[in-house]
Write a protein that holds these residues in place. Structure first.
Motif, PDB file in Angstrom:
ATOM      1  N   TYR A   1       1.058   1.780   5.976  1.00  0.00           N
ATOM      2  CA  TYR A   1       1.011   2.252   4.572  1.00  0.00           C
ATOM      3  C   TYR A   1      -0.360   1.782   4.080  1.00  0.00           C
ATOM      4  O   TYR A   1      -0.718   0.324   4.161  1.00  0.00           O
ATOM      5  CB  TYR A   1       2.109   1.616   3.794  1.00  0.00           C
TER       6      TYR A   1
ATOM      7  N   GLY B   1      -0.525   6.369   0.331  1.00  0.00           N
ATOM      8  CA  GLY B   1       0.156   6.306  -0.829  1.00  0.00           C
ATOM      9  C   GLY B   1      -0.907   6.993  -1.814  1.00  0.00           C
ATOM     10  O   GLY B   1      -2.038   6.844  -1.432  1.00  0.00           O
TER      11      GLY B   1
ATOM     12  N   CYS C   1       7.222  -2.103   9.792  1.00  0.00           N
ATOM     13  CA  CYS C   1       6.282  -1.229   8.951  1.00  0.00           C
ATOM     14  C   CYS C   1       5.023  -2.284   8.678  1.00  0.00           C
ATOM     15  O   CYS C   1       5.070  -3.312   9.080  1.00  0.00           O
ATOM     16  CB  CYS C   1       6.558  -0.582   7.730  1.00  0.00           C
TER      17      CYS C   1
ATOM     18  N   ALA D   1       1.986   2.360  -2.225  1.00  0.00           N
ATOM     19  CA  ALA D   1       1.911   2.085  -0.612  1.00  0.00           C
ATOM     20  C   ALA D   1       2.740   0.767  -0.348  1.00  0.00           C
ATOM     21  O   ALA D   1       3.619   0.826   0.513  1.00  0.00           O
ATOM     22  CB  ALA D   1       0.542   1.818  -0.245  1.00  0.00           C
TER      23      ALA D   1
ATOM     24  N   MET E   1       6.410   1.478  -0.467  1.00  0.00           N
ATOM     25  CA  MET E   1       7.272   2.225   0.546  1.00  0.00           C
ATOM     26  C   MET E   1       7.449   1.150   1.711  1.00  0.00           C
ATOM     27  O   MET E   1       8.371   1.529   2.521  1.00  0.00           O
ATOM     28  CB  MET E   1       6.197   3.206   1.019  1.00  0.00           C
ATOM     29  N   CYS E   2       6.933   0.098   1.537  1.00  0.00           N
ATOM     30  CA  CYS E   2       7.449  -1.087   2.614  1.00  0.00           C
ATOM     31  C   CYS E   2       9.007  -1.472   2.207  1.00  0.00           C
ATOM     32  O   CYS E   2       9.585  -1.865   3.217  1.00  0.00           O
ATOM     33  CB  CYS E   2       6.657  -2.299   2.327  1.00  0.00           C
TER      34      CYS E   2
ATOM     35  N   LEU F   1       1.648  -2.926   6.094  1.00  0.00           N
ATOM     36  CA  LEU F   1       0.810  -2.647   4.977  1.00  0.00           C
ATOM     37  C   LEU F   1      -0.575  -3.082   5.073  1.00  0.00           C
ATOM     38  O   LEU F   1      -1.046  -3.949   5.237  1.00  0.00           O
ATOM     39  CB  LEU F   1       1.535  -3.310   3.872  1.00  0.00           C
TER      40      LEU F   1
END
Length: 216
Positions: free
Chosen positions: A140, A169, A188, A175, A178-179, A190
């Motif tokens: 992300y 994002g 995930c 962004a 979204m984690c 970032l």
């Protein structure tokens, strides 16, 4: 940038005549130009946002060259009056549509990137992180012009990059949020940039810690 411009329009007494031009062509030109590709993740769907802004008295939208000429002629007359002391200073915004600018990609020699310690670090850390995953691990991020060439080359040319999928994002905060989603294989990554990245990191941790299902 647009948010700052509108804040200055409403809350700041300008002492000069300033015009901000914005190309609203549904893409991030800087990032795409840096990698010489039109990344699907960079497509922006913000037409209605600028349609709303056009209701402001100091915002104009131009859909073709003729309208742009008319707006520039109007602003030129306004500037002339300002220089003669017959008009107040201020900030104006011009949103340009229907006109595109094509520039050669700013790639240069990519060999230093491929051989850089940063790329070696990404390969080692992200390669280890994705071990045992059955799905591609989402990365992300947002306006990534500071590192987009590294990320692009990592995913396109490095075997470790094949285990990842870039999810862009609209903002750094989105962004980070979204984690907090349920992730494939529970993992995930970032990517953050500039000083606001620290705030994004805090938002991502808050989203993860406030969720359910034992993700903490």
């Amino acid at each position: 940038g647009v948010e700052l411009a509108l804040h200055l329009m409403e809350g700041y007494k300008a002492k000069s005549m300033t015009t901000l031009f914005i190309f609203n062509n549904h893409k991030w030109a800087i990032e795409d130009n840096l990698v010489a590709e039109a990344e699907q993740e960079h497509v922006l769907y913000n037409t209605q946002f600028y349609d709303l802004l056009s209701q402001h008295g100091r915002v104009a939208i131009c859909s073709d060259e003729l309208e742009l000429r008319e707006v520039i002629a109007f602003l030129t007359k306004k500037t002339d009056l300002y220089l003669k002391g017959q008009a107040d200073p201020g900030l104006s915004m011009v949103v340009v549509r229907g006109l595109d600018v094509t520039l050669p990609p700013v790639l240069g020699d990519i060999d230093p990137i491929l051989k850089s310690p940063e790329m070696a670090f990404m390969r080692k850390v992200l390669g280890k992180f994705a071990e045992g995953c059955n799905n591609k691990v989402p990365i992300y991020g947002c306006s990534a012009f500071e590192y987009i060439q590294y990320l692009h080359l990592f995913m396109e040319k490095m075997p470790e990059g094949q285990k990842y999928q870039y999810v862009c994002g609209r903002t750094d905060i989105q962004a980070a949020h979204m984690c907090g989603f349920k992730q494939p294989d529970g993992k995930c990554v970032l990517f953050i940039n500039d000083v606001y990245g620290i705030n994004s990191l805090g938002e991502s941790l808050r989203q993860v810690l406030s969720g359910f299902g034992g993700k903490q």
